[in-house]
Design an enzyme around this catalytic site. Structure first.
Site, mmCIF file in Angstrom:
data_model
loop_
_atom_site.group_PDB
_atom_site.id
_atom_site.type_symbol
_atom_site.label_atom_id
_atom_site.label_comp_id
_atom_site.label_asym_id
_atom_site.label_seq_id
_atom_site.Cartn_x
_atom_site.Cartn_y
_atom_site.Cartn_z
ATOM 1 N N LYS A 91 2.279 -3.743 6.601
ATOM 2 C CA LYS A 91 2.700 -3.849 5.191
ATOM 3 C C LYS A 91 4.294 -3.800 4.909
ATOM 4 O O LYS A 91 4.930 -4.407 4.077
ATOM 5 C CB LYS A 91 2.008 -2.666 4.167
ATOM 6 C CG LYS A 91 0.515 -2.893 4.410
ATOM 7 C CD LYS A 91 -0.120 -4.254 3.445
ATOM 8 C CE LYS A 91 -1.376 -4.326 3.573
ATOM 9 N NZ LYS A 91 -1.708 -5.870 2.925
ATOM 10 N N SER A 141 1.022 -1.258 0.022
ATOM 11 C CA SER A 141 -0.117 0.146 0.023
ATOM 12 C C SER A 141 0.726 1.230 -0.051
ATOM 13 O O SER A 141 2.195 1.253 0.383
ATOM 14 C CB SER A 141 -0.754 0.038 1.218
ATOM 15 O OG SER A 141 -1.633 1.219 1.655
ATOM 16 N N TYR A 180 -1.448 -0.903 10.783
ATOM 17 C CA TYR A 180 -1.528 -1.395 9.575
ATOM 18 C C TYR A 180 -0.485 -1.149 8.378
ATOM 19 O O TYR A 180 0.094 -1.933 7.658
ATOM 20 C CB TYR A 180 -2.896 -0.704 8.881
ATOM 21 C CG TYR A 180 -3.185 -1.022 7.352
ATOM 22 C CD1 TYR A 180 -3.353 -2.447 7.054
ATOM 23 C CD2 TYR A 180 -3.209 0.061 6.495
ATOM 24 C CE1 TYR A 180 -3.584 -2.314 5.798
ATOM 25 C CE2 TYR A 180 -3.365 -0.370 4.976
ATOM 26 C CZ TYR A 180 -3.447 -1.402 4.618
ATOM 27 O OH TYR A 180 -3.820 -1.831 3.254
#
Ligand code: NAD
Ligand code: UD1
Length: 340
Positions: A153, A125, A149
């Site tokens: 990643k 992302s 989050y």
């Protein structure tokens, strides 16, 4: 033809990618826990493509389940979408995010290694860049993930990079998505968020359909042309095609072990651009009001997607108009998503 394991394949991006893979003859095996998606997606895929992918209901953290999938199917490559993706939730529940996104990926990679399947496309992302120094953002920009989050990643990117150093057989693509929106042009598949949407386009759709009276635009005092924040919105069908391009590239004999690419359109659109474009192409008013900035939001960023074009031969072709039209088409045909 190649057989692909798609983790998270009943989710928003995964389901559109399965449709695109099946339409050019790939066989798809979906592994999804259905934590954030519905089995009805498989019927829609079948209606669109005339082919039914295998759906295994299971968790990527379940090693026995993964071993059984690799034993039962002659998998050539994996596209790994499965994971949790809500930024605010990840701040409240970091362990759940690291467990699902990081431990889940390690379990998947261990099962792949055992089954001698060493080609993987991973859903990363743009959130790994955090607040960038400038836009367009190249892949070489420093990592500044601001949430568990985003950090999950970044961690998985490191793990996959280390794997390619350890063993020359691995072929890994890390794809950094910008802001995926839109839906399948048939209106049969789209984004189906649980509860009140956090993201802009699903919320705009729900205002247009009358489920909410007004869109709150978070901030009109950003240093942008119209004062609202700018993002690189990318049509989910373009994104799906980016995965096909990555798979084709990874199986080439001259492919490097590690490929990293931004998937975006290379241009930013403001919140007001989205709202006015949606209202214009769909002939639907979107009442809005300006409210305070949302904590943690970045003023503006968009991709430098040159590398994806040069290495993968992929470029986003769909416009903001297409994204708004297809999102609304999905919403009007499925006012309550996949249930109803
Ligand atoms: P989604 O929630 O619609 O799809 C993810 C799927 O994974 C869901 O079907 C869910 O049920 C499944 N899943 C979750 N945990 C699982 C587990 N432990 N085992 C098996 N299945 C599990 O999300 P999406 O928007 O399609 O995103 C797909 C991937 O792309 C995610 O990894 C996400 O972090 C990444 N990504 C998404 C965006 C975005 O804005 N949508 C942006 C950048 C990156
Ligand atoms: C968020 C996530 C990002 C994730 C992306 C998926 C954060 C900090 N980042 O990005 O990690 O990859 O979703 O698409 O959560 N907006 C409004 N009103 C709304 C909703 C949004 O004005 O009701 C604005 C936001 O302030 C932002 C823009 O619309 O400027 C886009 O918001 P959103 O769709 O939530 O995406 P991001 O915040 O860019």
């Amino acid at each position: 033809m190649q057989k692909i394991l798609i983790t998270g394949g009943t989710g928003f991006i995964g389901s559109h990618t399965v449709v695109q893979l099946e339409s050019i003859g790939y066989e798809c095996v979906i592994l999804d826990s259905l934590a954030n998606s519905r089995p009805a997606v498989v019927d829609r895929i079948t209606k669109i493509t005339g082919k039914t992918p295998v759906l295994v209901e299971g968790d990527v953290r379940d090693r026995a389940c993964l071993d059984a999938v690799f034993a039962a199917h002659d998998i050539d490559s994996v596209i790994h979408f499965a994971g949790l993706k809500a930024v605010a939730e990840s701040i409240r529940e970091p362990l759940r995010y690291y467990d699902c996104n990081v431990s889940g990926t390690i379990t998947l990679l261990s099962a792949m290694a055992k089954a001698n399947v060493k080609t993987i496309v991973f859903s990363s992302s743009a959130t790994v860049y955090g607040e960038p120094d400038f836009s367009p953002i190249p892949e070489s920009a420093p990592f500044r993930p601001a949430s568990p989050y985003g950090k999950s990643k970044a961690m998985v990117e490191s793990i996959l990079t280390d794997l390619t150093v350890s063993d020359p057989a691995w072929r890994v693509a890390l794809l950094r998505y910008f802001n995926p929106v839109g839906a399948h042009p048939s209106g049969m598949m789209g984004e189906d968020p649980a509860g009140i949407p956090n993201n802009l386009m699903p919320f705009v759709c729900q205002v247009a359909s009358g489920r909410h009276k007004t869109l709150n635009i978070f901030g009109n005092d950003y240093p942008t042309a119209d004062g609202t924040a700018e993002r690189d919105y990318i049509h989910v069908m373009d994104l799906a095609e980016g995965h096909l391009a990555a798979l084709h590239y990874l199986v080439r004999s001259d492919a490097p072990r590690l490929t990293i690419a931004n998937l975006g359109t290379s241009r930013g659109h403001s919140v007001l651009d989205v709202v006015t474009t949606f209202a214009r192409v769909n002939n639907t008013p979107i009442p809005y009001q300006f409210v305070a900035r949302r904590p943690g939001d970045v003023p503006a960023y968009w991709a430098d997607a040159t590398r994806a074009e040069q290495t993968l031969g992929w470029k986003a072709t769909r416009s903001l108009e297409d994204m708004c039209r297809d999102s609304w088409n999905w919403q009007t045909q499925n006012p309550t998503g996949y249930i109803g």
